[in-house]
Design a protein around this motif. Structure first.
Motif, PDB file in Angstrom:
ATOM      1  N   UNK A  59      41.908  42.891  51.458  1.00 46.24           N
ATOM      2  CA  UNK A  59      43.014  42.257  50.748  1.00 46.24           C
ATOM      3  C   UNK A  59      43.206  42.867  49.374  1.00 46.24           C
ATOM      4  N   UNK A  60      42.083  43.120  48.726  1.00 45.26           N
ATOM      5  CA  UNK A  60      42.164  43.667  47.380  1.00 45.26           C
ATOM      6  C   UNK A  60      42.689  45.097  47.414  1.00 45.26           C
ATOM      7  N   UNK A  61      42.158  45.889  48.334  1.00 44.98           N
ATOM      8  CA  UNK A  61      42.586  47.283  48.422  1.00 44.98           C
ATOM      9  C   UNK A  61      44.087  47.372  48.697  1.00 44.98           C
ATOM     10  N   UNK A  62      44.570  46.524  49.583  1.00 44.81           N
ATOM     11  CA  UNK A  62      45.975  46.597  49.960  1.00 44.81           C
ATOM     12  C   UNK A  62      46.861  45.754  49.064  1.00 44.81           C
ATOM     13  N   UNK A  63      46.276  45.132  48.063  1.00 42.39           N
ATOM     14  CA  UNK A  63      47.078  44.382  47.100  1.00 42.39           C
ATOM     15  C   UNK A  63      47.874  43.254  47.709  1.00 42.39           C
ATOM     16  N   UNK A  64      47.318  42.594  48.714  1.00 40.57           N
ATOM     17  CA  UNK A  64      48.070  41.556  49.407  1.00 40.57           C
ATOM     18  C   UNK A  64      47.854  40.176  48.830  1.00 40.57           C
ATOM     19  N   UNK A  65      47.651  40.103  47.546  1.00 41.08           N
ATOM     20  CA  UNK A  65      47.554  38.798  46.904  1.00 41.08           C
ATOM     21  C   UNK A  65      48.922  38.140  46.894  1.00 41.08           C
ATOM     22  N   UNK A  66      48.935  36.822  46.959  1.00 42.55           N
ATOM     23  CA  UNK A  66      50.232  36.139  46.960  1.00 42.55           C
ATOM     24  C   UNK A  66      50.888  36.099  45.592  1.00 42.55           C
ATOM     25  N   UNK A  67      50.208  36.591  44.574  1.00 39.19           N
ATOM     26  CA  UNK A  67      50.810  36.615  43.239  1.00 39.19           C
ATOM     27  C   UNK A  67      50.125  37.734  42.458  1.00 39.19           C
ATOM     28  N   UNK A  68      50.731  38.164  41.358  1.00 41.97           N
ATOM     29  CA  UNK A  68      50.121  39.277  40.619  1.00 41.97           C
ATOM     30  C   UNK A  68      48.773  38.870  40.049  1.00 41.97           C
ATOM     31  N   UNK A  69      47.772  39.645  40.367  1.00 41.09           N
ATOM     32  CA  UNK A  69      46.421  39.366  39.869  1.00 41.09           C
ATOM     33  C   UNK A  69      46.043  40.491  38.914  1.00 41.09           C
ATOM     34  N   UNK A  70      45.755  40.120  37.684  1.00 42.49           N
ATOM     35  CA  UNK A  70      45.476  41.159  36.694  1.00 42.49           C
ATOM     36  C   UNK A  70      44.101  41.768  36.905  1.00 42.49           C
ATOM     37  N   UNK A  71      43.149  40.953  37.316  1.00 48.30           N
ATOM     38  CA  UNK A  71      41.810  41.480  37.555  1.00 48.30           C
ATOM     39  C   UNK A  71      41.166  40.681  38.677  1.00 48.30           C
ATOM     40  N   UNK A  72      40.908  41.344  39.772  1.00 46.55           N
ATOM     41  CA  UNK A  72      40.422  40.634  40.954  1.00 46.55           C
ATOM     42  C   UNK A  72      38.910  40.504  40.975  1.00 46.55           C
ATOM     43  N   UNK A  73      38.229  41.127  40.031  1.00 47.55           N
ATOM     44  CA  UNK A  73      36.773  41.105  40.092  1.00 47.55           C
ATOM     45  C   UNK A  73      36.190  39.687  39.988  1.00 47.55           C
ATOM     46  N   UNK A  74      36.680  38.856  39.085  1.00 51.60           N
ATOM     47  CA  UNK A  74      36.115  37.496  39.028  1.00 51.60           C
ATOM     48  C   UNK A  74      36.204  36.787  40.359  1.00 51.60           C
ATOM     49  N   UNK A  75      37.310  37.005  41.035  1.00 51.43           N
ATOM     50  CA  UNK A  75      37.464  36.367  42.326  1.00 51.43           C
ATOM     51  C   UNK A  75      36.452  36.900  43.322  1.00 51.43           C
ATOM     52  N   UNK A  76      36.264  38.201  43.290  1.00 49.13           N
ATOM     53  CA  UNK A  76      35.275  38.792  44.197  1.00 49.13           C
ATOM     54  C   UNK A  76      33.892  38.214  43.916  1.00 49.13           C
ATOM     55  N   UNK A  77      33.548  38.138  42.649  1.00 53.41           N
ATOM     56  CA  UNK A  77      32.232  37.613  42.287  1.00 53.41           C
ATOM     57  C   UNK A  77      32.089  36.159  42.712  1.00 53.41           C
ATOM     58  N   UNK A  78      33.164  35.415  42.550  1.00 52.80           N
ATOM     59  CA  UNK A  78      33.127  34.016  42.968  1.00 52.80           C
ATOM     60  C   UNK A  78      32.921  33.916  44.477  1.00 52.80           C
ATOM     61  N   UNK A  79      33.634  34.767  45.204  1.00 49.74           N
ATOM     62  CA  UNK A  79      33.493  34.779  46.665  1.00 49.74           C
ATOM     63  C   UNK A  79      32.078  35.150  47.057  1.00 49.74           C
ATOM     64  N   UNK A  80      31.546  36.138  46.359  1.00 49.74           N
ATOM     65  CA  UNK A  80      30.198  36.609  46.650  1.00 49.74           C
ATOM     66  C   UNK A  80      29.184  35.487  46.436  1.00 49.74           C
TER      67      UNK A  80
END
Lengths: 245, 245
Positions: free
Chosen positions: A214-235
DNA sequence: CGCTCTAGTAAACGGTGTTAACTCCCGCCC
DNA sequence: GGGCGGGAGTTAACACCGTTTACTAGAGCG
């Protein structure tokens, strides 16, 4: 003897050059730019010469895929080496973060290996890369998983309930896991890895892959300035859900 | 008047034919087969004529992407119509299952729209398709989410803790959500949708997308004879994690 | 030396996107 | 109705592409 070597070294040398050039074109200009003529041009030879090495463009691409896979594997291996072997959670995190970082820095390669519909039928490189003798990316995953399992920290209850329709597949997967681990020298009590464990590993991979794709293909439903926090949260969720920490 | 209409109808008529043919080629022979000359051939015209309608092949592909998106949206809309509006969980499930079914039956289109690295920069079609006047696929998602929210069933505590670094982005997303819902006629108390809600929706989408992408691209770590049970299991988790049921 | 085998070449075929110059005809204005 | 502007469509051409065929040059071996 030396002559034969000379000859073969020449051959495998230009073979390496071909794949290196193909790779270069892939990362710099995208997959549609990796063309036989362009590769040949860059190497100072003509396009038909490439047919001495590969049966077709598709064949070359397939080998490229394997190369990419192998490179990812060594990259993850290096990342892994920087974490003490006793820090199992750290190793898991290193792999996951390494995979994400690699994917983000090599979107073309990621798309080629992990998101090309052509690769879908049959086996793929994610875990089993039996055709290429090289260690595959999935091997690293399994090795780390094996180390974690070997410590006795359960990924999940070995016999945690599992969708009944998946039991057969999961059992096969579990058996593969055990032999794979044994082959890589990680001794793990086989009663520790049950279908529940296999299922947990599968779910782990699904969520990791999904997030990264999802991150690689930029398929977020809204503009995300930095996806790393989300990744860390998911992790964080992932590691907890799976029973570590 | 009628003449102008006639002329314009002819134009938009062949335009529709072009896209229909392109679509046909995409689904039957894959993306590399959707070629200007093939489209023209099938339409009984010559390739350069297509440049009256699209600036380049890439331009045509972009419009095709939007078409695919719109079709998916109407497909999901139909699936939604078969579920009573009061059955909110059922509606959510219908959308998710519909999305998966569509993706599995249209892998080429899925790859084109949801997994092409070219589409990555900037906006995409997942939610905001401002350029195409048509309702987008994401609109359906948001509409259903709005209905669910409107019932007062919380997707999550509106102010559930959220990664601090994502707060700004999520706030913007939340605001977009509110106006979007208002625009689609779904009255939802704005205090019910907080950053926590937005975050829950995001995570929901990430896991749904990830699972579907993995399945479409066959990136399972082992041969899976039937992935549906796994999808259903994931869906179950998802609905529970998000606070429904 | 001669033979074989092979990496590489040249030429060609059919396909591609794209451009430029050209028809031709519809719909408008006088 | 008679011209005419403009746009849909054509033809021809250019530069690419993958792939095949027939060929050359040279290395290694007896």
């Amino acid at each position: 003897m030396t002559q034969v070597n000379r000859r073969e070294r020449d051959r495998s040398g230009t073979d390496r050059d071909i794949r290196r050039q193909a790779r270069e074109l892939l990362v710099t200009q995208g997959p549609q730019a990796v063309t036989l003529r362009a590769i040949a041009r860059e190497l100072g030879i003509t396009a038909p010469a490439l047919y001495r090495y590969y049966a077709s463009r598709e064949d070359l691409i397939a080998h490229l895929r394997a190369d990419v896979c192998a490179d990812l594997a060594v990259g993850l291996g290096k990342a892994l080496a920087e974490v003490p072997q006793t820090d199992h959670i750290g190793q898991v995190l290193a792999i996951c973060r390494g995979f994400r970082a690699w994917a983000l820095h090599h979107p073309q390669e990621f798309a080629l290996v992990f998101a090309s519909p052509a690769a879908a039928p049959g086996e793929n490189c994610a875990i089993a890369a039996a055709d290429t003798g090289t260690e595959s990316f999935g091997q690293i995953f399994l090795t780390v998983a094996g180390r974690v399992l070997a410590t006795g920290i359960l990924l999940a209850k070995p016999d945690e309930p599992v969708p009944t329709d998946m039991r057969a597949d999961l059992t096969r997967f579990r058996d593969d896991l055990v032999v794979n681990m044994a082959a890589t020298g990680v001794a793990v009590p086989s009663e520790l890895v049950g279908v529940g464990t296999a299922y947990a590993m599968l779910r782990f991979w699904v969520r990791l892959y999904g997030q990264v794709a999802l991150e690689v293909f930029g398929q977020f439903p809204f503009p995300v300035s930095d996806a790393e926090p989300m990744f860390e949260s998911m992790l964080d969720d992932l590691v907890r859900d799976v029973g570590l920490r």
